[in-house]
Motif scaffolding. Structure first.
Motif, PDB file in Angstrom:
ATOM      1  N   LEU A 124      49.059  45.671  24.219  1.00  0.00           N
ATOM      2  CA  LEU A 124      49.387  46.915  23.508  1.00  0.00           C
ATOM      3  C   LEU A 124      48.231  47.889  23.446  1.00  0.00           C
ATOM      4  CD1 LEU A 124      51.531  45.938  20.402  1.00  0.00           C
ATOM      5  CD2 LEU A 124      52.157  47.444  22.264  1.00  0.00           C
ATOM      6  N   TYR A 125      47.005  47.357  23.259  1.00  0.00           N
ATOM      7  CA  TYR A 125      45.883  48.221  22.930  1.00  0.00           C
ATOM      8  C   TYR A 125      45.589  49.325  23.947  1.00  0.00           C
ATOM      9  CZ  TYR A 125      41.142  49.803  22.327  1.00  0.00           C
ATOM     10  OH  TYR A 125      40.033  50.600  22.221  1.00  0.00           O
ATOM     11  N   PRO A 126      45.504  49.021  25.258  1.00  0.00           N
ATOM     12  CA  PRO A 126      45.076  50.086  26.167  1.00  0.00           C
ATOM     13  C   PRO A 126      46.139  51.145  26.439  1.00  0.00           C
ATOM     14  CG  PRO A 126      45.077  47.946  27.264  1.00  0.00           C
ATOM     15  CD  PRO A 126      45.756  47.778  25.967  1.00  0.00           C
ATOM     16  N   ILE A 127      47.369  50.933  25.988  1.00  0.00           N
ATOM     17  CA  ILE A 127      48.417  51.895  26.309  1.00  0.00           C
ATOM     18  C   ILE A 127      48.261  53.140  25.441  1.00  0.00           C
ATOM     19  CG2 ILE A 127      50.893  52.266  26.458  1.00  0.00           C
ATOM     20  CD1 ILE A 127      51.221  49.269  26.680  1.00  0.00           C
ATOM     21  N   VAL A 170      48.254  71.674  35.296  1.00  0.00           N
ATOM     22  CA  VAL A 170      49.360  70.805  35.678  1.00  0.00           C
ATOM     23  C   VAL A 170      49.692  70.894  37.167  1.00  0.00           C
ATOM     24  CG1 VAL A 170      50.478  70.507  33.462  1.00  0.00           C
ATOM     25  CG2 VAL A 170      50.902  72.566  34.790  1.00  0.00           C
ATOM     26  N   GLU A 171      49.074  71.858  37.888  1.00  0.00           N
ATOM     27  CA  GLU A 171      49.343  71.928  39.337  1.00  0.00           C
ATOM     28  C   GLU A 171      48.620  70.797  40.047  1.00  0.00           C
ATOM     29  OE1 GLU A 171      47.971  74.512  37.660  1.00  0.00           O
ATOM     30  OE2 GLU A 171      49.841  75.559  37.247  1.00  0.00           O
ATOM     31  N   VAL A 172      47.485  70.369  39.479  1.00  0.00           N
ATOM     32  CA  VAL A 172      46.728  69.266  40.073  1.00  0.00           C
ATOM     33  C   VAL A 172      47.441  67.964  39.729  1.00  0.00           C
ATOM     34  CG1 VAL A 172      44.509  68.053  40.078  1.00  0.00           C
ATOM     35  CG2 VAL A 172      44.585  70.523  39.767  1.00  0.00           C
ATOM     36  N   PRO A 173      47.717  67.119  40.743  1.00  0.00           N
ATOM     37  CA  PRO A 173      48.357  65.849  40.427  1.00  0.00           C
ATOM     38  C   PRO A 173      47.419  64.949  39.621  1.00  0.00           C
ATOM     39  CG  PRO A 173      48.377  66.281  42.801  1.00  0.00           C
ATOM     40  CD  PRO A 173      47.473  67.292  42.175  1.00  0.00           C
ATOM     41  N   THR A 174      47.799  64.626  38.390  1.00  0.00           N
ATOM     42  CA  THR A 174      47.092  63.592  37.630  1.00  0.00           C
ATOM     43  C   THR A 174      48.154  62.749  36.951  1.00  0.00           C
ATOM     44  OG1 THR A 174      47.002  64.795  35.535  1.00  0.00           O
ATOM     45  CG2 THR A 174      45.177  65.168  37.059  1.00  0.00           C
ATOM     46  N   LEU A 175      47.707  61.651  36.349  1.00  0.00           N
ATOM     47  CA  LEU A 175      48.671  60.762  35.695  1.00  0.00           C
ATOM     48  C   LEU A 175      49.418  61.494  34.586  1.00  0.00           C
ATOM     49  CD1 LEU A 175      46.692  57.422  35.563  1.00  0.00           C
ATOM     50  CD2 LEU A 175      48.836  57.876  36.745  1.00  0.00           C
ATOM     51  N   GLY A 176      48.773  62.508  33.998  1.00  0.00           N
ATOM     52  CA  GLY A 176      49.454  63.249  32.940  1.00  0.00           C
ATOM     53  C   GLY A 176      50.404  64.295  33.503  1.00  0.00           C
ATOM     54  N   SER A 177      49.960  65.010  34.560  1.00  0.00           N
ATOM     55  CA  SER A 177      50.781  66.118  35.042  1.00  0.00           C
ATOM     56  C   SER A 177      52.087  65.624  35.647  1.00  0.00           C
ATOM     57  CB  SER A 177      50.001  66.974  36.037  1.00  0.00           C
ATOM     58  OG  SER A 177      49.659  66.243  37.176  1.00  0.00           O
ATOM     59  N   ILE A 178      52.068  64.428  36.245  1.00  0.00           N
ATOM     60  CA  ILE A 178      53.302  63.899  36.836  1.00  0.00           C
ATOM     61  C   ILE A 178      54.330  63.654  35.727  1.00  0.00           C
ATOM     62  CG2 ILE A 178      52.578  61.486  36.824  1.00  0.00           C
ATOM     63  CD1 ILE A 178      53.896  61.105  39.480  1.00  0.00           C
ATOM     64  N   ILE A 179      53.850  63.158  34.574  1.00  0.00           N
ATOM     65  CA  ILE A 179      54.763  62.930  33.446  1.00  0.00           C
ATOM     66  C   ILE A 179      55.232  64.267  32.875  1.00  0.00           C
ATOM     67  CG2 ILE A 179      54.935  61.992  31.103  1.00  0.00           C
ATOM     68  CD1 ILE A 179      53.108  59.753  31.960  1.00  0.00           C
ATOM     69  N   PHE A 180      54.296  65.237  32.853  1.00  0.00           N
ATOM     70  CA  PHE A 180      54.663  66.568  32.364  1.00  0.00           C
ATOM     71  C   PHE A 180      55.822  67.149  33.172  1.00  0.00           C
ATOM     72  CE2 PHE A 180      54.216  71.142  33.151  1.00  0.00           C
ATOM     73  CZ  PHE A 180      54.382  71.641  31.876  1.00  0.00           C
ATOM     74  N   TRP A 181      55.722  67.092  34.503  1.00  0.00           N
ATOM     75  CA  TRP A 181      56.784  67.645  35.347  1.00  0.00           C
ATOM     76  C   TRP A 181      58.084  66.875  35.170  1.00  0.00           C
ATOM     77  CZ3 TRP A 181      56.144  72.308  36.684  1.00  0.00           C
ATOM     78  CH2 TRP A 181      54.881  72.803  37.030  1.00  0.00           C
ATOM     79  N   ALA A 182      57.947  65.549  35.083  1.00  0.00           N
ATOM     80  CA  ALA A 182      59.154  64.735  34.926  1.00  0.00           C
ATOM     81  C   ALA A 182      59.883  65.078  33.628  1.00  0.00           C
ATOM     82  CB  ALA A 182      58.791  63.254  34.962  1.00  0.00           C
ATOM     83  N   LEU A 183      59.103  65.263  32.550  1.00  0.00           N
ATOM     84  CA  LEU A 183      59.725  65.620  31.275  1.00  0.00           C
ATOM     85  C   LEU A 183      60.284  67.035  31.349  1.00  0.00           C
ATOM     86  CD1 LEU A 183      57.173  64.254  28.627  1.00  0.00           C
ATOM     87  CD2 LEU A 183      59.415  63.335  29.164  1.00  0.00           C
ATOM     88  N   ASN A 184      59.541  67.915  32.017  1.00  0.00           N
ATOM     89  CA  ASN A 184      59.933  69.305  32.127  1.00  0.00           C
ATOM     90  C   ASN A 184      61.263  69.479  32.852  1.00  0.00           C
ATOM     91  OD1 ASN A 184      58.864  71.551  31.061  1.00  0.00           O
ATOM     92  ND2 ASN A 184      57.886  72.263  32.940  1.00  0.00           N
ATOM     93  N   LEU A 232      59.735  59.198  36.245  1.00  0.00           N
ATOM     94  CA  LEU A 232      59.086  58.989  34.957  1.00  0.00           C
ATOM     95  C   LEU A 232      58.545  57.563  34.816  1.00  0.00           C
ATOM     96  CD1 LEU A 232      58.408  60.426  32.365  1.00  0.00           C
ATOM     97  CD2 LEU A 232      60.560  59.699  31.411  1.00  0.00           C
ATOM     98  N   VAL A 233      59.311  56.606  35.338  1.00  0.00           N
ATOM     99  CA  VAL A 233      58.932  55.204  35.135  1.00  0.00           C
ATOM    100  C   VAL A 233      57.718  54.830  35.986  1.00  0.00           C
ATOM    101  CG1 VAL A 233      59.694  52.811  35.332  1.00  0.00           C
ATOM    102  CG2 VAL A 233      61.267  54.551  34.481  1.00  0.00           C
ATOM    103  N   ALA A 234      57.653  55.334  37.232  1.00  0.00           N
ATOM    104  CA  ALA A 234      56.542  54.964  38.111  1.00  0.00           C
ATOM    105  C   ALA A 234      55.175  55.336  37.525  1.00  0.00           C
ATOM    106  CB  ALA A 234      56.730  55.602  39.489  1.00  0.00           C
ATOM    107  N   PRO A 235      54.972  56.589  37.067  1.00  0.00           N
ATOM    108  CA  PRO A 235      53.660  56.889  36.489  1.00  0.00           C
ATOM    109  C   PRO A 235      53.368  56.088  35.225  1.00  0.00           C
ATOM    110  CG  PRO A 235      55.157  58.739  36.184  1.00  0.00           C
ATOM    111  CD  PRO A 235      55.795  57.804  37.149  1.00  0.00           C
ATOM    112  N   ALA A 259      52.355  52.625  36.432  1.00  0.00           N
ATOM    113  CA  ALA A 259      51.047  52.707  37.072  1.00  0.00           C
ATOM    114  C   ALA A 259      49.948  52.887  36.025  1.00  0.00           C
ATOM    115  CB  ALA A 259      51.022  53.867  38.063  1.00  0.00           C
ATOM    116  N   SER A 260      50.192  53.782  35.050  1.00  0.00           N
ATOM    117  CA  SER A 260      49.187  54.010  34.009  1.00  0.00           C
ATOM    118  C   SER A 260      48.916  52.740  33.225  1.00  0.00           C
ATOM    119  CB  SER A 260      49.652  55.084  33.021  1.00  0.00           C
ATOM    120  OG  SER A 260      49.967  56.258  33.689  1.00  0.00           O
ATOM    121  N   ILE A 261      49.989  52.064  32.815  1.00  0.00           N
ATOM    122  CA  ILE A 261      49.811  50.870  32.002  1.00  0.00           C
ATOM    123  C   ILE A 261      48.999  49.828  32.771  1.00  0.00           C
ATOM    124  CG2 ILE A 261      51.016  48.927  30.936  1.00  0.00           C
ATOM    125  CD1 ILE A 261      53.187  50.839  30.081  1.00  0.00           C
ATOM    126  N   LEU A 262      49.319  49.630  34.050  1.00  0.00           N
ATOM    127  CA  LEU A 262      48.586  48.641  34.845  1.00  0.00           C
ATOM    128  C   LEU A 262      47.120  49.044  34.987  1.00  0.00           C
ATOM    129  CD1 LEU A 262      51.112  47.690  37.652  1.00  0.00           C
ATOM    130  CD2 LEU A 262      50.311  46.288  35.756  1.00  0.00           C
TER     131      LEU A 262
END
Lengths: 333, 300
Positions: free
Chosen positions: A154-157, B242-256, B268-271, B274-277
């Motif tokens: 949980l922590y790093p998320i 948000v034009e630059v691909p980052t882990l945040g911008s991909i989620i931003f576009w997906a939500l948008n 939405l699920v892939a980023p 990937a982020s969690i891993l």
């Protein structure tokens, strides 16, 4: 160090932190290349199809500077700004919601933020510490490792991932909760209160999950270290039960650094709360900030920052003032 | 113990003699480190090597047909603006990691210098420094970033965001390193060095620094986490570039583009996965290092 000395020192630190924080808030925008007044005037100009005369613009600029406390040189502005905050708690008027005062807007949203934050922080702290305590006290057993793994996962998320995942799972795939909350206005009735709670559960869950993992891990580390102290061994030889040793001996000592850590991490927790509010459209300070950022409503943004700093610093002060009640070492010296 | 590079130290750690393997705790640490390092290695190598094979610049819109399902041609399908999600994600991870490493270097240098000097010199200097550090810790970062994001949006480079994160990110590390320096200050070997005529700077560099360097690796990794997170947080609410691909911008576009409602889950699920891993890998690596070095540096 006696209690009085401790309290005086802590209040001195509090005032200093407030001063530094508010100064940073004042200076930051002044170093920025963009000028909010010019931006606002050009907005008006385009709305009036360019029919504004230069005289009218100059007049407007003067009145806007007056309104936003941007008159005079930097030092004069600074003193005025500080004076306004300290004596009247006044952050000027909102641009987008003119002529509403920023203070009214933010104080209206603050209870929502504080309620959400307070509840979820307390719940996360208690739950996380209980799990961490058990995981640390029985750290030789295999089952306790599983508890720790929960914390590690949980922590790093980060907050935004938790928030989006929680929405995805509990509002979209399993529609238990509303996708966007609706909050009733007007007088509080028990039924409306229930609605508020129901609509606040998802953001609260996000915040609890985020704080939970961190508390498990830090408490576990502290509990392992405390369990090996001689006085715990003494308690075991005295014949105290497992439960007594865990709660009265280990927890009472390991809890103290956790309280301090909580006071220190309030800023981070507050960030998480703001972000959660934005993602869940929860009517707190976070949502106000997001709207203000989108509309270039700088007065609201500065007011929100200043009030955020004051709120976080005050909460930290309160926790640190409670601390001597928990730690006899400060009381009896 | 010099900290040349995390991977080199990791390799040295994994060759633990079999006699120690029986100690369950040590084995667990190595398991942590091994999992963490392999996760991080996959991401680092993947994000460095793969972009050379990219068929097209992923940030260009309308390269492919919109909302294609997952297939051999588009591993994760394409999104509503005609970009290949897999390649966008690869570039996103690369950019996020570059930002994280740059910020990590900056923050590590500042926090080590501040923390070591405060802890070792003490006195009024320490009081003033710690006051500033505590203020920086207390000030909630997100509101300030939101203001800066609102002010410089559109004409900020991606690295400006990194610079701002450095300015507000050094305080935690400085605090930790100061407490380490405090506990080291009174040790015998430090007094030894002092009596034999070594100056303050020499003692800091030669005696204390080796102890602190292990923590610096941990702090560096934690800062990468912090920087990637902070940038992503800003991007998710649309205040980074948000034009630059980052882990945040991909989620931003997906939500948008309401990827959830159009049923384009991979977007939405892939980023998120990937982020969690990635975060899990970084976190396991940092705690693994920390525990492995705790006994070594004598500051548990």
């Amino acid at each position: 160090m006696g209690v009085l000395q401790y309290v005086a020192k802590r209040i001195g630190l509090y005032l200093a932190v407030l001063f530094i924080g508010l100064s940073i808030t004042f200076l930051l925008p002044r170093f920025m290349p963009a000028n909010p007044i010019e931006a606002y005037i050009s907005q008006l100009q385009s709305r009036a199809n360019g029919s504004l005369t230069p005289e009218a613009i100059a007049e407007m600029r003067a009145s806007l500077e007056q309104l936003y406390g941007l008159k005079g040189d930097l030092l004069t502005q600074y003193f005025n700004y500080m004076k306004r905050i300290v004596t009247q708690f006044d952050f000027g008027l909102s641009i987008a919601f003119y002529p509403q005062s920023v203070t009214t807007m933010i104080l209206g949203a603050l209870p929502w933020t504080l309620g959400l934050l307070l509840t979820s922080t307390v719940v996360a702290w208690l739950l996380g510490n209980m799990v961490g305590l058990v995981a640390g006290y029985f750290h030789t057993k295999k089952a306790a490792t599983i508890l720790e793994v929960v914390g590690i996962l949980l922590y790093p998320i980060p907050y935004y991932i938790l928030a989006v995942s929680v929405l995805l799972l509990l509002a979209y795939i399993f529609p238990i909760f509303p996708l966007s909350p609706t909050f009733p206005v007007g007088q509080m009735t028990p039924q409306k209160f229930g609605m508020v709670i129901y609509n606040s559960l998802l953001p609260a869950l996000t915040l609890v999950l985020a704080g939970f993992g961190w508390n498990i891990l830090s408490m576990k580390a502290l509990a392992v270290a405390t369990t090996e102290e001689p006085y715990v061994t003494y308690a075991r030889l005295k014949g105290a039960s497992n439960w007594t040793r865990m709660v009265r001996y280990v927890f009472r000592n390991a809890m103290l650094p956790q309280v301090t850590a909580l006071a220190l991490s309030l800023g981070t927790v507050f960030n998480g709360a703001l972000l959660t509010e934005m993602l869940f459209s929860y009517p707190g300070v976070g949502l106000i900030m997001r709207t203000a950022a989108g509309g270039g409503d700088y007065n609201v943004l500065y007011g929100a920052i200043a009030i955020s700093i004051i709120a976080v610093a005050t909460a930290g002060l309160i926790i640190d003032l409670i601390y001597p009640l928990l730690d006899p070492r400060i009381r009896h010296k | 113990m010099t900290t040349d590079s995390p991977s080199a130290t990791g390799a040295a750690l994994e060759t633990v003699p079999a006699a120690k393997r029986r100690d369950s705790l040590l084995w667990l640490l190595n398991a942590r480190l091994a999992i963490g390092l392999s996760l991080v290695a996959i991401f680092v190598v993947g994000s460095i090597v793969l972009p050379f094979f990219a068929p097209a610049d992923p940030s260009l819109q309308a390269t492919y047909l919109k909302n294609m399902p997952m297939s051999a041609e588009h591993l994760l399908g394409t999104n509503a603006i005609g970009q290949d999600i897999f390649w966008f994600l690869v570039f996103a991870i690369r950019n996020s990691l570059i930002l994280g490493v740059l910020v990590g270097i900056g923050v590590t240098i500042i926090s080590t210098a501040v923390g070591l000097s405060a802890g070792y010199i003490g006195g009024n200097y320490e009081r003033v420094v710690m006051l500033v550090v505590d203020s920086f810790i207390t000030i909630p970062l997100l509101p300030i970033l939101i203001i800066l994001g609102a002010v410089i949006r559109g004409n900020s480079s991606f690295l400006t965001v990194g610079l701002i994160i450095v300015v507000f990110g050094w305080a935690w590390g400085a605090r930790t390193i100061r407490s380490m320096a405090l506990s080291l200050r009174e040790r015998e070997f430090i007094n030894m060095a002092r009596f034999s005529g070594a100056g303050t700077v020499a003692i800091l560099v030669r005696e204390i620094f080796p102890y602190v360097s292990a923590y610096m690796v941990v702090g560096f990794i934690n800062t990468i986490l912090f920087a990637v997170n902070t940038e992503a947080t800003l991007a998710v609410i649309g205040l980074s570039k948000v034009e630059v691909p980052t882990l945040g911008s991909i989620i931003f576009w997906a939500l948008n583009y309401n990827a959830l409602f159009t049923g384009n889950y991979p977007w939405l699920v892939a980023p998120i996965v990937a982020s969690i891993l990635l975060f899990l890998g970084l976190f396991l690596t940092s705690t693994g290092f920390n525990a492995a070095f705790a006994s070594k540096r004598g500051v548990a």
